[in-house]
Design a protein around this motif. Structure first.
Motif, mmCIF file in Angstrom:
data_model
loop_
_atom_site.group_PDB
_atom_site.id
_atom_site.type_symbol
_atom_site.label_atom_id
_atom_site.label_comp_id
_atom_site.label_asym_id
_atom_site.label_seq_id
_atom_site.Cartn_x
_atom_site.Cartn_y
_atom_site.Cartn_z
ATOM 1 N N TYR A 1 110.772 55.314 -14.049
ATOM 2 C CA TYR A 1 112.002 55.648 -14.773
ATOM 3 C C TYR A 1 113.063 56.228 -13.848
ATOM 4 N N LEU A 2 112.630 56.897 -12.777
ATOM 5 C CA LEU A 2 113.594 57.348 -11.774
ATOM 6 C C LEU A 2 114.274 56.155 -11.102
ATOM 7 N N GLY A 3 113.494 55.115 -10.816
ATOM 8 C CA GLY A 3 114.085 53.906 -10.250
ATOM 9 C C GLY A 3 115.064 53.256 -11.206
ATOM 10 N N LEU A 4 114.763 53.306 -12.503
ATOM 11 C CA LEU A 4 115.669 52.751 -13.512
ATOM 12 C C LEU A 4 116.981 53.521 -13.546
ATOM 13 N N VAL A 5 116.894 54.845 -13.463
ATOM 14 C CA VAL A 5 118.105 55.669 -13.452
ATOM 15 C C VAL A 5 118.938 55.384 -12.211
ATOM 16 N N ASN A 6 118.295 55.292 -11.058
ATOM 17 C CA ASN A 6 119.030 55.005 -9.824
ATOM 18 C C ASN A 6 119.679 53.627 -9.854
ATOM 19 N N ALA A 7 118.984 52.645 -10.424
ATOM 20 C CA ALA A 7 119.569 51.304 -10.546
ATOM 21 C C ALA A 7 120.794 51.337 -11.446
ATOM 22 N N GLY A 8 120.705 52.087 -12.548
ATOM 23 C CA GLY A 8 121.854 52.212 -13.439
ATOM 24 C C GLY A 8 123.037 52.870 -12.762
ATOM 25 N N LEU A 9 122.791 53.943 -12.027
ATOM 26 C CA LEU A 9 123.875 54.624 -11.320
ATOM 27 C C LEU A 9 124.509 53.727 -10.253
ATOM 28 N N ALA A 10 123.664 52.950 -9.558
ATOM 29 C CA ALA A 10 124.200 52.051 -8.538
ATOM 30 C C ALA A 10 125.080 50.970 -9.157
ATOM 31 N N LEU A 11 124.645 50.379 -10.268
ATOM 32 C CA LEU A 11 125.442 49.357 -10.949
ATOM 33 C C LEU A 11 126.759 49.925 -11.454
ATOM 34 N N ILE A 12 126.711 51.121 -12.012
ATOM 35 C CA ILE A 12 127.946 51.750 -12.502
ATOM 36 C C ILE A 12 128.909 51.989 -11.347
ATOM 37 N N SER A 13 128.399 52.529 -10.248
ATOM 38 C CA SER A 13 129.260 52.835 -9.101
ATOM 39 C C SER A 13 129.933 51.576 -8.565
ATOM 40 N N VAL A 14 129.144 50.537 -8.319
ATOM 41 C CA VAL A 14 129.685 49.306 -7.751
ATOM 42 C C VAL A 14 130.615 48.610 -8.736
ATOM 43 N N GLY A 15 130.183 48.543 -10.012
ATOM 44 C CA GLY A 15 131.001 47.864 -11.015
ATOM 45 C C GLY A 15 132.352 48.501 -11.217
ATOM 46 N N VAL A 16 132.393 49.803 -11.378
ATOM 47 C CA VAL A 16 133.669 50.492 -11.592
ATOM 48 C C VAL A 16 134.495 50.506 -10.306
ATOM 49 N N MET A 17 133.846 50.657 -9.168
ATOM 50 C CA MET A 17 134.563 50.678 -7.898
ATOM 51 C C MET A 17 135.312 49.360 -7.667
ATOM 52 N N LEU A 18 134.660 48.240 -7.918
ATOM 53 C CA LEU A 18 135.314 46.946 -7.749
ATOM 54 C C LEU A 18 136.348 46.690 -8.848
ATOM 55 N N SER A 19 136.060 47.216 -10.037
ATOM 56 C CA SER A 19 137.035 47.042 -11.119
ATOM 57 C C SER A 19 138.334 47.783 -10.827
ATOM 58 N N LEU A 20 138.244 48.906 -10.128
ATOM 59 C CA LEU A 20 139.440 49.683 -9.825
ATOM 60 C C LEU A 20 140.450 48.875 -9.020
ATOM 61 N N ALA A 21 139.938 48.108 -8.055
ATOM 62 C CA ALA A 21 140.857 47.291 -7.242
ATOM 63 C C ALA A 21 141.582 46.270 -8.106
ATOM 64 N N LEU A 22 140.859 45.679 -9.053
ATOM 65 C CA LEU A 22 141.487 44.685 -9.933
ATOM 66 C C LEU A 22 142.425 45.348 -10.932
ATOM 67 N N TRP A 23 142.114 46.561 -11.341
ATOM 68 C CA TRP A 23 143.035 47.273 -12.238
ATOM 69 C C TRP A 23 144.371 47.509 -11.539
ATOM 70 N N ILE A 24 144.296 47.890 -10.258
ATOM 71 C CA ILE A 24 145.539 48.101 -9.504
ATOM 72 C C ILE A 24 146.329 46.796 -9.413
ATOM 73 N N LEU A 25 145.617 45.687 -9.194
ATOM 74 C CA LEU A 25 146.283 44.390 -9.111
ATOM 75 C C LEU A 25 146.976 44.052 -10.423
#
Length: 472
Positions: free
Chosen positions: A433-457
């Protein structure tokens, strides 16, 4: 018996039998060899030890990568935002392929938002399961500790009751009663210390994990909301509102990276603990830091308790048999004794001595009544004597029943079984379950981080083009 008794009570705490080689064991030594921040990044070699600040400094180093990413993201994207808003630098898509570029950007934005949403779902599911499994593990350890405390208190209670036992106005010897008083002080101290330590540690752990759970729930909910609203506002062309979400996303991505680092540290700490328990199970008598979690009971106190319990049981049996032989079965004349009893029924069998003169287990003869059977015996005596006999037998039976489990506390079998069960039944789900939490945090970080660039565009596009694109 005198010299043997003195030897036992004055020993250094070792039970009769083969000597136990007590050595110091460094737990999870290879796994915990990490750079120690507090010692100039030299390798930590002290093994698993939750009471050692250098151990925690070395474990904390495992989350350094995520913390560095959080700092780099915060600084770099913050500078990019400052340049964008202060200097007026904008990213525009012009030319004949701009519509196709916007469609590709929209598709990517949907993909990144979906990734962030999936990450939020994984984080929510993982934190619920992890929190529940953590509390189950904690409750298991607390219950095992409470069992130890209750075992000590049961022995203390029945030793105290033994002082009140009397058969035909015959009590335990005064020196035995004095020994019981001294022993009860040690037993109560051991039980109180273990109980207070367990309650204090479990309370602190619950507070920490409840705070972690609240943080994860907040991050999952806020990030999911920002991702979806950012997508909607980008498509609908609300340029001014999207800037608020850009700044919020920038800060929250940094927070998410920090949480990733925290859970990497937690993952390593739990894995270290599970490995340490597994190694200790193979060397249960070694001196280790695991005594901070669930210690073995002091051997000297255990030896004294077992010795005194056996002695009291034999003394009570002696009191009962003295009454049976000299009064109940002899049928003296009324004027012969103040304990006169009119014996008109069958003879009462003698009570079995469970231990011989060396306080070793002995087998009851066919003519003797065992403690277990005696507790069910209907003594053919008057009501007052019956009450006294039953009380004496019940106290003896209780001591015979509750004192031997102390051996499991003394030879660490109880602690070994507890740690073996944790490593086999609780550690694998916790790590999963710790691995599941870390996977979720990684997906959130990458997903929102890349979305930010497109939001600026999208924030730089004319509202008319964005609205037109939404209908294509």
């Amino acid at each position: 018996m005198g010299s043997w008794k003195d030897e036992i009570l004055s020993s250094s705490g070792e039970a009769p039998g083969p000597a136990i080689d007590v050595s110091t064991l460094v737990l999870a030594a290879n796994r915990t060899k990490r750079p120690d921040i507090l010692s100039g990044f030299h390798k930590y070699r002290g093994g698993w030890d939750i009471a050692n600040k250098h151990y925690w400094a070395s474990v904390g180093f495992t989350g350094a990568a995520a913390f560095i990413l959080a700092i780099l993201w915060f600084i770099s994207f913050g500078l990019a935002l400052a340049v964008h808003y202060c200097c007026g630098c904008k990213i525009n898509i012009n030319g004949n392929g701009s519509s196709w570029s916007l469609r590709i950007c929209l598709l990517l934005l949907i993909v990144f938002t979906s990734a962030a949403a999936i990450g939020c779902i994984l984080l929510s599911v993982g934190q619920v399961e992890f929190h529940g499994e953590t509390l189950d593990t904690l409750n298991y350890v607390v219950n095992q500790s409470e069992y130890t405390v209750q075992t000590l208190r049961n022995v203390t209670e029945y030793l105290s009751l033994a002082k009140t036992v009397s058969v035909a106005q015959i009590f335990l010897p005064s020196d035995v009663e004095a020994d019981i008083d001294r022993l009860n002080v040690d037993l109560n101290t051991a039980a109180d210390t273990l109980e207070e330590t367990t309650d204090d540690n479990s309370s602190k752990i619950r507070k920490v994990f409840n705070a972690v759970r609240s943080a994860l729930i907040t991050v999952a909910a806020v990030m999911l909301l920002i991702s979806i609203l950012g997508l909607v506002l980008s498509i609908s062309g609300h340029q001014h509102a999207i800037h608020i979400f850009i700044i919020s996303g920038w800060l929250l991505v940094a927070v998410t990276f920090i949480l990733c680092g925290v859970f990497v540290i937690l993952d390593n700490a739990i894995s270290d603990t599970c490995m340490a328990m597994g190694e200790w199970v193979e060397n249960p008598h070694a001196e280790t830091a695991l005594s901070n979690i669930l210690p073995c009971v002091d051997q000297r106190t255990t030896n004294q308790t077992l010795f005194k319990s056996k002695q009291v049981i034999n003394d009570i049996a002696n009191m009962v048999n003295g009454f049976v032989g000299s009064v109940a079965n002899s049928n003296p004349p009324p004027q012969a004794s103040s304990s006169y009893y009119n014996q008109s029924g069958p003879l009462i069998p003698a009570l079995c001595y469970p231990y011989d003169s060396q306080l070793q287990d002995r087998t009851c003869s066919a003519q003797e009544l065992s403690m277990e059977n005696a507790s069910l015996q209907r003594w053919e005596v008057d009501s007052n004597m019956y009450t006294e006999l039953v009380a004496a037998v019940n106290v003896s039976y209780a001591l015979e029943h509750y004192a031997p489990p102390l051996l499991n506390l003394q030879n660490c079998n109880f602690v070994r079984d507890t740690f073996r069960n944790i490593t086999s039944s609780y550690c694998p789900p916790l790590e999963h379950y710790l691995g599941l939490v870390n996977a979720g945090l990684a997906l959130i970080s990458v997903g929102v981080m890349l979305s930010l660039a497109l939001w600026i565009l999208y924030a730089n596009r004319p509202q008319r083009e964005v609205l037109l694109l939404s209908f294509l």
